[in-house]
Design a protein around this motif. Structure first.
Motif: not given
Length: 253
Positions: A25-28, A37-42
């Motif tokens: 999911e995306k997280v701000e 905005n970033f993508i949660v990889r783990d």
């Protein structure tokens, strides 16, 4: 920590701080140049006491993302992890020399912790955890005995009422249930008050020590359930005793 290699714009979040974080999911997040905005990889769970005592969110990003967001030279502390069976003390001077070689006029990278210090802190934390576990066990036992005495005292004080209820046709099972419910209510109120007091005390101590408190909702709920179970367990005996009272014996109390 067996974390994946991150690409540009990917992050790894501490799941104890980002309870709603989901992989993919995306997280701000707030950065020096505004919200991004970033993508949660783990997700991971920070266990180092040096890190958990710091104020702020724990976010792991790639070198490329760090350079783009903060600038290449804007760090002056670094944590390097080694395999558990490897002694990293001899490598620390080499790592520091290589990192500081290209920093020129910027602040030099310094050692935040060493394996020896970390192991000592881990031993202290293990001792504190065991001590708290023993204190918790003692508290549960003392609390259970308190519930037992409270319900037993209630049975003695209400002997005449028990006799009247039995005379009116109430069976032993219903009487046991009444005192078990009373024990459950007492334990529930005591547990909730204890949790609220613990949270307030943690925030007070955190503000004094400048260490933000951390709460695990699932562990808190589990503790409440365990407390209620122990309270009910100790309340079974006086409740059973109340149900087994004969009418004449109860009226004499």
């Amino acid at each position: 920590m067996e974390l994946p290699n991150l690409k540009e714009g990917e992050v790894v979040l501490d799941k104890t701080q980002f309870l709603d974080g989901r992989i993919g999911e995306k997280v701000e997040l707030e950065t020096n140049i505004g919200k991004r905005n970033f993508i949660v990889r783990d997700l991971y769970q920070e266990e180092s006491p040096f890190e958990t005592m710091k104020v702020g969110d724990r976010v792991i990003i790639s070198d490329e993302t760090f350079e783009r967001v903060f600038g290449r030279k804007h760090y002056n502390t670094l944590v390097v992890s080694f395999p558990q069976d490897e002694d990293g003390v001899e490598y620390i001077p080499v790592i520091l020399r290589e990192l500081n070689r290209s920093r020129f006029g910027y602040d030099q990278v310094r050692v935040l912790e060493t394996p020896d210090i970390y192991r000592k802190v881990e031993r202290i934390r293990g001792f504190v955890s065991k001590s708290l576990f023993i204190l918790s066990f003692i508290s549960l036992t003392v609390g259970g005995i308190g519930v037992l005495n409270l319900i037993a005292s209630s049975v003695r004080e209400r002997g005449s009422y028990i006799g009247i209820l039995r005379t009116m046709g109430m069976n032993k099972k219903n009487l046991r249930e009444i005192f078990l419910i009373e024990a459950a209510i007492v334990v529930m109120i005591g547990g909730v008050v204890g949790v609220v007091f613990g949270i307030l005390s943690s925030y007070l101590a955190g503000s004094i020590l400048k260490i933000p408190p951390y709460f695990n909702v699932f562990k808190m709920i589990g503790s409440l359930i365990l407390t209620m179970g122990v309270g009910l367990l100790f309340g079974i005996y006086p409740a059973k005793k109340a149900g087994d009272l004969e009418i004449v014996e109860a009226l004499k109390i």
